[in-house]
Design an enzyme around this catalytic site. Structure first.
Site, PDB file in Angstrom:
ATOM      1  N   ARG A 212       0.851  -1.186   0.000  1.00  0.00           N
ATOM      2  CA  ARG A 212       0.000   0.000   0.000  1.00  0.00           C
ATOM      3  C   ARG A 212       0.889   1.239   0.000  1.00  0.00           C
ATOM      4  O   ARG A 212       1.980   1.229   0.598  1.00  0.00           O
ATOM      5  CB  ARG A 212      -0.908   0.044   1.239  1.00  0.00           C
ATOM      6  N   HIS A 260      -1.476   0.926  -9.580  1.00  0.00           N
ATOM      7  CA  HIS A 260      -2.166  -0.013  -8.677  1.00  0.00           C
ATOM      8  C   HIS A 260      -2.836  -1.145  -9.480  1.00  0.00           C
ATOM      9  O   HIS A 260      -4.051  -1.357  -9.372  1.00  0.00           O
ATOM     10  CB  HIS A 260      -3.202   0.717  -7.805  1.00  0.00           C
TER      11      HIS A 260
END
Ligand code: NAP
Ligand code: GLV
Length: 297
Positions: A212, A260
């Protein structure tokens, strides 16, 4: 959901919710705060991804409703492809070769074997373990760091805070597959970068973050790349997504950046996973892959 589980009565937020007191299961990725709480008969919250930070950050999330996350070979396989691809890309100096081809330069520089590179994976859960095994099979020297010790053949295990520095010290390529929790926030910072090995073939370490964005301090990574303290970085996740156009990460010559997409949740696969969990729960079977709210993953 209608394709993979036509028997289910599926409601869609916000326009096609019907009578919300009939809703028992909620499948969500980035639920706006308050939406989950508004469902009075909710039995289970099902994340549409492996990470649940976006669900847990809702301060109104009902406390007694269990949360289940995705643990599916399709998602894991995609992540492993990404990690192996980027470790190999750095190891085989593919960006340098691309640049040379563009400039018609025949530069056959010396290469090294996989065993010359020590890869260290932070987060040895579902994703980390699979990546570690595949990298080990390619011949890399692989270690993992996790809260609790792991027994993965051919992969050295480091556990907890007390073994973190030793893990960093033997690592030429640092991979993050950690969940976003208060403990992992900012873990890829200048201090920890300075503890990484400088004995690898590139003389400076490489960072790959597919966990993350909150785990990386972007300014620290940029400063370390500029000073030569870091050799290169691959980043798939960012504090702010989409990454703002003015971020220096976009144009830094030593950064490989992806939006992502390391492991995308395939709609059909994940819907089948959710539908099968609903079916099992209705049969009275225990829920698998439950999130521990206190740990945050
Ligand atoms: P997981 O099975 O829950 O594994 C998490 C691992 O992190 C575990 O090994 C855990 O240790 C370790 N860990 C957590 N907190 C730690 C700490 N403070 N110190 C040391 N180790 C710690 O999760 P997963 O399915 O592998 O997924 C990992 C993460 O990947 C997700 O949370 C998500 O953020 C990210 N992800 C990203 C993408 C993408 O496209 N970029 C896609 C999917 C997932 P223990 O085993 O000892 O508990
Ligand atoms: C994606 O980022 C996931 O957590 O599945």
């Amino acid at each position: 959901m209608r394709k993979v589980a036509p028997e289910l009565d599926v409601r869609v937020w916000p326009d096609r919710m019907g009578d919300i007191s009939e809703i028992e299961y909620c499948a969500a990725w980035l639920p706006p705060p308050g939406v989950v709480k508004s469902l009075p008969k909710l039995k289970v919250i099902m994340s549409l991804g492996a990470g649940v930070d976006a669900i847990l950050k809702d301060p109104t999330l009902p406390e007694n409703v269990p949360i289940v996350r995705v643990n599916d070979p399709d998602l894991t396989g995609r992540m492993t492809e990404y990690i192996v691809l980027h470790v190999l890309m750095h190891h085989r100096q593919q960006r340098r070769l691309d640049e040379n081809q563009k400039n018609r330069v025949w530069d056959s520089f010396p290469t090294h074997a996989a065993r010359a590179l020590s890869v260290g994976i932070m987060g040895m859960g579902v994703m980390g373990r699979d990546s570690a095994e595949k990298l080990r099979d390619l011949g890399f020297r692989v270690a993992g760091w996790s809260r609790t010790r792991k027994d993965v053949p051919g992969v050295q295990s480091f556990a907890g805070e007390s073994e973190f520095d030793a893990f960093l010290g033997r690592t030429d390529v640092l991979v993050s597959l950690l969940p976003a929790t208060p403990d992992t926030d900012g873990i890829i910072n200048r201090g920890n970068i300075s503890k990484l090995s400088r004995n690898g073939p590139f003389g400076a370490p490489i960072v790959i973050n597919a966990g993350r964005g909150r785990q990386q301090v972007a300014e620290d990574i940029l400063a370390a790349l500029d000073s030569g303290e870091l050799h290169a970085a691959t980043l798939d996740v960012f504090v702010q997504e989409p990454l703002p156009p003015d971020s220096r990460l976009w144009t830094h010559p030593k950064v490989t950046l992806t939006p992502h997409c390391a492991a995308d949740s395939d709609p059909e696969t994940i819907c089948a996973y959710v539908a099968s969990n609903i079916e099992k729960h209705r049969r009275g079977e225990p829920l698998q892959n439950l999130v521990d709210r206190a740990r945050g993953y």
